[in-house]
Design an enzyme around this catalytic site. Structure first.
Site, mmCIF file in Angstrom:
data_model
loop_
_atom_site.group_PDB
_atom_site.id
_atom_site.type_symbol
_atom_site.label_atom_id
_atom_site.label_comp_id
_atom_site.label_asym_id
_atom_site.label_seq_id
_atom_site.Cartn_x
_atom_site.Cartn_y
_atom_site.Cartn_z
ATOM 1 N N MET A 109 3.130 -9.374 -0.310
ATOM 2 C CA MET A 109 2.669 -8.549 0.872
ATOM 3 C C MET A 109 1.344 -8.571 0.440
ATOM 4 O O MET A 109 1.235 -8.332 -0.283
ATOM 5 C CB MET A 109 3.273 -7.336 1.020
ATOM 6 C CG MET A 109 4.992 -7.630 1.220
ATOM 7 S SD MET A 109 5.119 -5.837 2.175
ATOM 8 C CE MET A 109 7.371 -6.003 2.947
ATOM 9 N N HIS A 153 0.708 -0.769 -0.186
ATOM 10 C CA HIS A 153 -0.480 0.582 0.562
ATOM 11 C C HIS A 153 0.959 1.169 -0.306
ATOM 12 O O HIS A 153 0.739 2.666 -0.887
ATOM 13 C CB HIS A 153 -0.844 -0.032 1.539
ATOM 14 C CG HIS A 153 -1.992 -1.511 1.310
ATOM 15 N ND1 HIS A 153 -1.972 -2.195 2.059
ATOM 16 C CD2 HIS A 153 -2.979 -1.132 0.594
ATOM 17 C CE1 HIS A 153 -3.133 -2.353 2.467
ATOM 18 N NE2 HIS A 153 -3.422 -3.087 1.133
HETATM 19 P P1 AMP Z 1 -6.651 -3.784 -0.061
HETATM 20 O O1 AMP Z 1 -6.332 -3.303 0.857
HETATM 21 O O2 AMP Z 1 -6.146 -5.937 -0.373
HETATM 22 O O3 AMP Z 1 -7.770 -4.469 -0.954
HETATM 23 O O4 AMP Z 1 -5.431 -3.694 -1.443
HETATM 24 C C1 AMP Z 1 -5.543 -1.902 -1.955
HETATM 25 C C2 AMP Z 1 -4.594 -2.078 -3.299
HETATM 26 O O5 AMP Z 1 -3.429 -2.638 -2.240
HETATM 27 C C3 AMP Z 1 -4.905 -2.611 -4.190
HETATM 28 O O6 AMP Z 1 -4.872 -2.381 -5.194
HETATM 29 C C4 AMP Z 1 -4.813 -3.710 -3.592
HETATM 30 O O7 AMP Z 1 -3.634 -4.748 -5.542
HETATM 31 C C5 AMP Z 1 -2.867 -2.802 -3.774
HETATM 32 N N1 AMP Z 1 -1.657 -4.530 -3.462
HETATM 33 C C6 AMP Z 1 -1.917 -5.158 -2.547
HETATM 34 N N2 AMP Z 1 -0.773 -5.868 -2.119
HETATM 35 C C7 AMP Z 1 0.482 -4.978 -2.736
HETATM 36 C C8 AMP Z 1 1.419 -6.095 -2.774
HETATM 37 N N3 AMP Z 1 1.887 -6.603 -2.041
HETATM 38 N N4 AMP Z 1 2.568 -4.809 -4.073
HETATM 39 C C9 AMP Z 1 1.421 -3.884 -4.367
HETATM 40 N N5 AMP Z 1 -0.331 -3.214 -4.360
HETATM 41 C C10 AMP Z 1 -0.886 -4.402 -3.700
#
Ligand code: AMP
Length: 271
Positions: A167, A20
Site C-alpha cells: 500500500m 498508516h
Molecule cells: P508516508 O506518508 O508515505 O511518508 O509514510 C508514513 C509512514 O507510513 C512511513 O513510516 C512509511 O514507511 C509508512 N508506510 C507507508 N506505506 C506503508 C505500508 N504499506 N505498510 C506499512 N507502513 C507503511
C-alpha cells in the site's frame, strides 16, 4: 509534557491508508498519548517530483485519526517548518547515497531533517515507521543513534493489498492496466526470497532471478533490484543470515518501491 506520559509518534505525509492505520494501531498499544503528524515535506521531493500533485485528503485523514483514537493530529505549515532564514540540514552521506538516494539525491537529507525537527517539536518517547520504506527506516535508526535523539524506533511490517502490492499513497497514480502490472515488483521479490530459501547463496544469481520476473513485463523498467545487508544496505555477493531484498521499478510515470526480509537457509539451521 514529556515527563510522566509515554508519547508515541507516527510521522506521515497524509493520504492515510491501511499501512498508516497499522502504524497508528501499533503505536496506540504502546503509549498513553499518540501524535500523528501530517506534513507533505517539500525538502524530500526532487524538483521534477510530485510535490504539487501529492494527494492531500485532509478531512478523510483527520477522520481516520479520530476513529483510531489519535490524541493530536499535528499539521504544521511549510512556513512553520521552514521559516525564512532556515538553513540547517541533516545529511547521512553513506547510507543515503545508494538505492533510493541514487534516483533521489536529496531525498534522505529532507527526510532526516524533517524527522529531526518533528522529534524536537513532538518530543516523543517512541516513533513508528513502516518497513515499506526500508532504507528510510535504516536512515532514521542511524540518525537517532548518531545525534543521540533518545527516541525508540519501532518498524512495523508492510501492509499489502490482497494481490501483494504494498500500500502507498502514490498507488492512486496507477492507471487500471498499470495497477494490474504493479504486482510484478512483489512477485519479483518473492522469487528472490524463494531462491534464498531454496539454498541459492550467490547474491548475483538471486538478483538475476528477480530481474527475470520484471523483464517479462515490457511496460516496467527496473531502477534497482538488490540483495543487501539489512543494516548497512551494502549489496551481498554471498547470501548469509538475514538479508533484505530491495526493489524499485517504474511503471509509466509511477515509481514503486518494495522490499522483503529473508533469512538464508544456513543461518536458519543454526537456531
Ligand atoms: P508516508 O506518508 O508515505 O511518508 O509514510 C508514513 C509512514 O507510513 C512511513 O513510516 C512509511 O514507511 C509508512 N508506510 C507507508 N506505506 C506503508 C505500508 N504499506 N505498510 C506499512 N507502513 C507503511
Amino acid at each position: 509534557m514529556r515527563e510522566g506520559v509515554r508519547i508515541g509518534f507516527v510521522p506521515t505525509m497524509g493520504a492515510l491508508h491501511e499501512g498508516h492505520r497499522a502504524l497508528i494501531r501499533a503505536a496506540r498499544l504502546r503509549c498513553a498519548a499518540l501524535v500523528v503528524s501530517i506534513f507533505v515535506n517539500p525538502t524530500q521531493f526532487g524538483p521534477r517530483e510530485d510535490l504539487a500533485k501529492y494527494p492531500r485528503p485532509i478531512r478523510q485523514d483527520r477522520a481516520l485519526c479520530r476513529k483510531e483514537g489519535v490524541d493530536v493530529c499535528f499539521e504544521p505549515t511549510v512556513e512553520a517548518m521552514y521559516p525564512n532564514g532556515f538553513q540547517t540540514m541533516v545529511t547521512l552521506p553513506t547510507i543515503a547515497r545508494r538505492w533510493e538516494g541514487e534516483a533521489r539525491p536529496h531525498h534522505f537529507s529532507g527526510v532526516a531533517t524533517v524527522v529531526t525537527k518533528l522529534f524536537g517539536m513532538v518530543r516523543p518517547h517512541l516513533a513508528l515507521f513502516g518497513q515499506k520504506d526500508f532504507q528510510q527506516s535504516v536512515v532514521v535508526r542511524r540518525l537517532v543513534q548518531d545525534l543521540n535523539l533518545g527516541v525508540e524506533i519501532v518498524v512495523c511490517p508492510t501492509v499489502r493489498e490482497a494481490d501483494g502490492l504494498a500500500m502507498s499513497s502514490r498507488n492512486i497514480y496507477l492507471s487500471p492496466d498499470d495497477r494490474v502490472r504493479a504486482t510484478t515488483l512483489y512477485k519479483s521479490l518473492q522469487t528472490g526470497a524463494e531462491a534464498i530459501r531454496n539454498g541459492v547463496v550467490d547474491g548475483e544469481a538471486v538478483r538475476s532471478a528477480m530481474a527475470q520476473v520484471v523483464k517479462k513485463e515490457p511496460a516496467i523498467t527496473i531502477d534497482y533490484l538488490a540483495v543487501c545487508d539489512p543494516t548497512t544496505l551494502e549489496p551481498l555477493p554471498t547470501v548469509t543470515g538475514k538479508v533484505v531484498l530491495l526493489g524499485a521499478v517504474r511503471i509509466g510515470p509511477t515509481r514503486l518501491i518494495d522490499n522483503i526480509l529473508v533469512v538464508a537457509k544456513q543461518a536458519r539451521r543454526k537456531f
